[in-house]
Design a protein around this motif. Sequence first.
Motif, short mmCIF file in Angstrom:
data_model
loop_
_atom_site.label_atom_id
_atom_site.label_comp_id
_atom_site.label_asym_id
_atom_site.label_seq_id
_atom_site.Cartn_x
_atom_site.Cartn_y
_atom_site.Cartn_z
N THR A 60 -2.61 3.18 9.04
CA THR A 60 -3.72 2.81 8.17
C THR A 60 -3.27 1.89 7.04
O THR A 60 -3.89 0.86 6.76
CB THR A 60 -4.35 4.08 7.56
OG1 THR A 60 -4.82 4.89 8.62
CG2 THR A 60 -5.50 3.73 6.63
N ASP A 85 -12.06 9.11 2.71
CA ASP A 85 -11.51 7.99 3.49
C ASP A 85 -11.13 8.54 4.86
O ASP A 85 -10.25 9.38 4.98
CB ASP A 85 -10.28 7.43 2.75
CG ASP A 85 -9.65 6.25 3.48
OD1 ASP A 85 -9.87 6.09 4.70
OD2 ASP A 85 -8.92 5.48 2.81
N GLU A 132 -4.81 -6.62 6.05
CA GLU A 132 -6.14 -7.15 5.77
C GLU A 132 -6.16 -7.80 4.38
O GLU A 132 -6.67 -8.90 4.20
CB GLU A 132 -7.16 -6.01 5.86
CG GLU A 132 -8.59 -6.44 6.00
CD GLU A 132 -8.81 -7.48 7.11
OE1 GLU A 132 -9.44 -8.51 6.80
OE2 GLU A 132 -8.33 -7.29 8.25
N GLU A 133 -5.57 -7.12 3.41
CA GLU A 133 -5.57 -7.68 2.05
C GLU A 133 -4.82 -9.00 2.02
O GLU A 133 -5.27 -9.98 1.42
CB GLU A 133 -4.96 -6.71 1.05
CG GLU A 133 -5.14 -7.21 -0.39
CD GLU A 133 -4.32 -6.47 -1.43
OE1 GLU A 133 -4.01 -5.28 -1.22
OE2 GLU A 133 -3.99 -7.09 -2.45
N ARG A 159 -15.40 3.34 7.04
CA ARG A 159 -14.29 3.82 6.24
C ARG A 159 -14.57 5.16 5.57
O ARG A 159 -13.75 6.05 5.55
CB ARG A 159 -13.95 2.77 5.17
CG ARG A 159 -12.65 3.04 4.45
CD ARG A 159 -11.49 2.75 5.37
NE ARG A 159 -10.24 3.28 4.89
CZ ARG A 159 -9.11 2.57 4.82
NH1 ARG A 159 -9.11 1.30 5.18
NH2 ARG A 159 -8.02 3.14 4.42
N ARG A 169 -2.54 -1.55 8.25
CA ARG A 169 -3.75 -2.34 8.51
C ARG A 169 -4.40 -2.78 7.20
O ARG A 169 -4.89 -3.91 7.09
CB ARG A 169 -4.73 -1.52 9.34
CG ARG A 169 -4.25 -1.29 10.75
CD ARG A 169 -5.13 -0.31 11.50
NE ARG A 169 -6.46 -0.85 11.74
CZ ARG A 169 -7.05 -0.89 12.94
NH1 ARG A 169 -6.43 -0.42 14.00
NH2 ARG A 169 -8.25 -1.38 13.07
N ASP A 170 -4.42 -1.88 6.21
CA ASP A 170 -5.03 -2.23 4.93
C ASP A 170 -4.26 -3.34 4.24
O ASP A 170 -4.85 -4.27 3.69
CB ASP A 170 -5.09 -1.00 4.02
CG ASP A 170 -6.12 0.00 4.49
OD1 ASP A 170 -6.89 -0.33 5.41
OD2 ASP A 170 -6.15 1.12 3.94
N THR A 201 -7.25 8.04 5.70
CA THR A 201 -6.13 8.62 4.96
C THR A 201 -6.45 10.06 4.54
O THR A 201 -5.57 10.78 4.09
CB THR A 201 -5.80 7.83 3.68
OG1 THR A 201 -6.95 7.89 2.81
CG2 THR A 201 -5.46 6.39 3.99
N ARG A 214 0.85 -1.19 0.00
CA ARG A 214 0.00 0.00 0.00
C ARG A 214 0.89 1.24 0.00
O ARG A 214 1.95 1.25 0.62
CB ARG A 214 -0.87 0.07 1.26
CG ARG A 214 -2.05 -0.86 1.24
CD ARG A 214 -3.12 -0.32 0.28
NE ARG A 214 -4.35 -1.09 0.36
CZ ARG A 214 -4.50 -2.28 -0.21
NH1 ARG A 214 -3.53 -2.84 -0.88
NH2 ARG A 214 -5.66 -2.92 -0.10
#
Lengths: 280, 763, 156
Positions: free
Chosen positions: A266, B626, A273-274, B432, A269-270, B629, A175
């Motif tokens: 963030t 978002d 999760e992916e 989100r 975490r993203d 972010t 990411r």
Amino acid sequence: MNYLIPETLDQALRLISSQRNAKLIAGGTDLSVQIADSLISPEILVDISGLEELKGIEEKNGFLSLGAATTIDELVSSSILPHCLVQGAKSIGSPQIRNIGTLGGNICNASPCGDTLTPLIALGGILVLVSSSARRKVRLEDFFIGPKMTVCADNEILTEVLIEKDYLQGRSAFRMTGKRSGQVISQVNVAIWLEAGKSREIEKIRAAVGSVAPVPLRLKRVEQALKGRAVHERLLKEVSELINEEIKPISDVRATDDYRRRVTVTLFRDALEEALQGFN
Amino acid sequence: MGNVKLSSMGKRVRKIDGVELVTGRAKFAGDMKFPGMLYGYARRAGVPAGIIKKRDVRTALKIPEVAMVLLAEDIPGPNIIGILPPFDQPLLAAEEIRYEGESIALVVAKTKTAAKEGALAIEVEIDPLEPILEPDEALKKGARKIHPAGNITYSKKLIKGDIDKGFKEAELVVENTYHTSFQEHAYLEPEAVCAVPCGDGRVTVYASCQSPFHLRGHIAANLSVPASRVRVVQAYTGGSFGGKDDVAAEIGSLAAVASVKLGLPVMIAHEREESIKGSNLRHASRIHYKTGARRDGTIVACKIEIILDGGAYSSESPFVTMKSLIHAAGPYRIPNILVECTSVYTNKTYCGAFRGFGVPQVTFASESQMDELASRLKMDPLKLRRKNALKPGDATATGQVFERSVGLLQTIDKIEERRKSSDLPRDREDDRWLYGRGFSCMLQGISNGAEGIDVVGASVQVSQDGSVLLGVGLTDMGQGSRTVFAQVAAEVLGVTVDRVTVRQVDTDSVHDSGPTVASRSTTVGGMAVFKAAAEVKKSLQKMASLMFKAGEEQVSFKNNFASLKQDDSARIPLREVAAAAYWSGFPLMNLAFSRAPDADFDHETHQGDIYIAYNFGTHMMDIRIDRFTGRVQVLQHIASHDLGRVINLTGVEGQVEGGSLIGFGFAHMEKIESEGGSITNANFADYAVPTVKDRIPTETICVEDYNPTGAFGAKGIGEPPVAGAASAFANAVAAATGVRFTKLPITKEDILKAGGKHGRYSH
Amino acid sequence: MHLEFICNGKKVSVDVPADMRALDLIRDVMGLTGTKEGCARGECGACTIIVNGKAVNSCLMYAVKLKGKEVFTIEGLSEESGKLHPLQEAFLEEGAVQCGFCTPGMIMSAKALLDRNPRPNEEEIEEAISGNICRCTGYAKIVKAVTRAGLGNNHG
């Protein structure tokens, strides 16, 4: 300035060890700008982008070998590379730059925000450095010693990047975020590789973040904290704190340190999760 | 000219110079080449403030390819550029440095590389002065004077009604302070000129520029020759948006002086960094805004104080000040208004014209106020706007009354329809994403108006083959005005658009038409073309009537034929009529002149009839954010504008889509970063111009409320979308986050940070 | 240094200094000024040309790198008869051109895309031209034009 195009790796090695003030050039997307800005003034450029020995993606001896002169676009189009590396490669510059720029160039340029660096650290990447007299291997996370600084000696050429085939098992994700959506330099990037059980318990994990320290950073304490545990909100909170302890972002023209801190968590975490989704 | 049915009008017309552009054949100034051509490169100050102690050019002159170095004392004329009084900008600085991009010397050499090398080789010593970087510092008592007359560039008031009485009537007051940042034009073509001595005592300057007549004046003055010795030809110009005026005069003058001295052509083509640091920006602003209203939503008073940061030189600051004053209260019927606007010098890159010209800044403030007021009144934001919207017969902030072409309510109606038919997907709001919808209304004055005389010259020639050659004194920098002019001429003469050619502007061959600004090309320029074409048409009509043996009033022209109104089957090709007219000695060329009605107003109060028309608009923007972010996605953007009459629909959409993205960039992404008075992101990697992946889905809705002062009823559309999109974005962010952001740009960082304070967006 | 390559279908044989950029070779030596310089750092895409089928920034490439390659510039797109390439037609038809300075580079990026992917979707088009900045149009009409040119490929 002189521009030399050796035909073999040996020739290239001889050139850089015999000539003073010679500099290797592959795609040249960063180097040509540095030269134009007079940040560096090499007398000789040795173009290694055409060397067959440095090209291609192949499996050999239990490793995936990526030639240093492989273009970023070739990484993007590869079907056998781990996901996070393809995602990272895709995030670099523009299509035009990816068509010229090379993997070796992205690594040796040693920018803390290089988008192939964190994926390769997460994938346990090993660099092969060759000189006329020796060949040595360096782990990616040990390669960088500061912004634009590496352990690569003047007479060495990065020839290939090795990824152990074990890393082709497991899942990975990358990411990044930047000031805009297209053609963008990372404000922060994150790469994670992991293996996990069905109920989200992490068996193996490697994680790295970029642009939040002088060099791309492997998050060892975070890895430790996650290993053997199932991912849930409380653990993630704990991990967020660890991330914040490990990173040392600065404020610059691209982002403030505060923003980098918030977004690193963030993105982590993203990406996590992916990567985990593959095990559900 | 009546409201008649027209053939090519309102339709989609291909850009008439498009083939040259898509094939790469169009020559921009930097593409030109002349025998013996040399290149110029300027040595810049590199520090924001200081006194020059030394300029030693000897090392530069030792470089073999270097032909010449120009310093201030080498300029034959007054060594001054600047569009407006007080004409305070030196062409080359010799004493004081007022911003980092200031040019001190020009090196001319056989190659670009050598010129640059020479520029860097000049030894310059500057005693640094503490730079004044904020307007507040500049305005402090006892502050160092950036210019001898002080640090105020221009300061004026707009006074309508009785402001104290107005606030006494108010039952509710909303008061906030807003800020906006500098914005870079970022046209894709950096500035370039090429000066060619002609051997007849004249010099021709091919320039990427917006206002060739300004250039001619500056070049002649700095050469110390009569203006008649200078010819400026506009080369294809790769975007301008207000930006290629002062800087074009600067490099045009430098190249001309060098080329005349050397007797050789000289090109100056800026690098991107020079283009950002060394040419004007959009003014940064601070706007203190106080709105008074009754409980029913009627606005009764507005008090607004505006400080514009104009940087080192005046450039267009006086006019931007005026425009800010006039537009600050928004498109509303407000009886009591007091606006004060002051433009201030600082040691930064100077500010001047940029698409919108002071209006995007004040519209952001006024539209934020409208939403804040609506929320205090618990009133629907669009309903509040509708309640106060200007209608025909109402007085604007300057007291001007338009009986026609005030289509604001229609634009609100259009947006209202779309609002009803498309729900914001707020129900999708989750952990989100946050969703928000924002509205804005705006107006933008068309024509130079209060800024002075508004005249345009145009020439129309019909050849014996019936083809039409058109020359207009206003420039096409990409916006498509040549195509509009061709359409107007085609319409009047009854020829197809492909029979019309529009020349690049050449100061030798058309009346001084002033600058190409203020969304006035279509409106005022179109009128000049209309008049010239109508004059030529008289000859054709007379000739055709002789050929048909019928009365002149019986003759009409359509599709390259003359025909009789009663009997369409009797047709004569236009080329036969034109040839016959030539051989009969009828004039087939006309040079016409369009003059907008003079502004009639009081300079002290800014009351009176200021513009010939206003473009009115209403925008709606749906976004999602978002939470973690701060990233923003625009889901829908609808821009509804009253533009009088559509002439080229493709062109209108292009202006609205492009202008809106510039507005979005201004509101969300683009920010000049600087440290100690030096710009640190003078490139396209760190100055975030939107890419295709950042584009917004703009949809254009045209309201056509016929404007009697424009060709075929049209009003300009170049500038208005910038303010509309920027303000709607700000309101959408406020709607989504519940936080009123009072600074532009609202970056994703800002959003994340503000959200964090409220504890909403942290993991 | 001596190099030979094919440009717009014609053989080029030329001597260049080692530090000359491909962009300067094309514009200043060969006179093909359709390729533009907007930033000199690979950040705007105005200098995009096609080398061996790939869109590249000619401002970031040393000219010697063109050795033995097949190069296309905007001048090689329309036929000598003057017939425009479908992309050029589509740009005109959709109004994808305003000032036109980004247009040659934009069209070259789009051509590189269409040559390998004749009917791209919107996302693929966005990706392909994400290295080309346009300040005038807001991009919508450019995306439409490339889509239109791609749809034409279906029939032809």
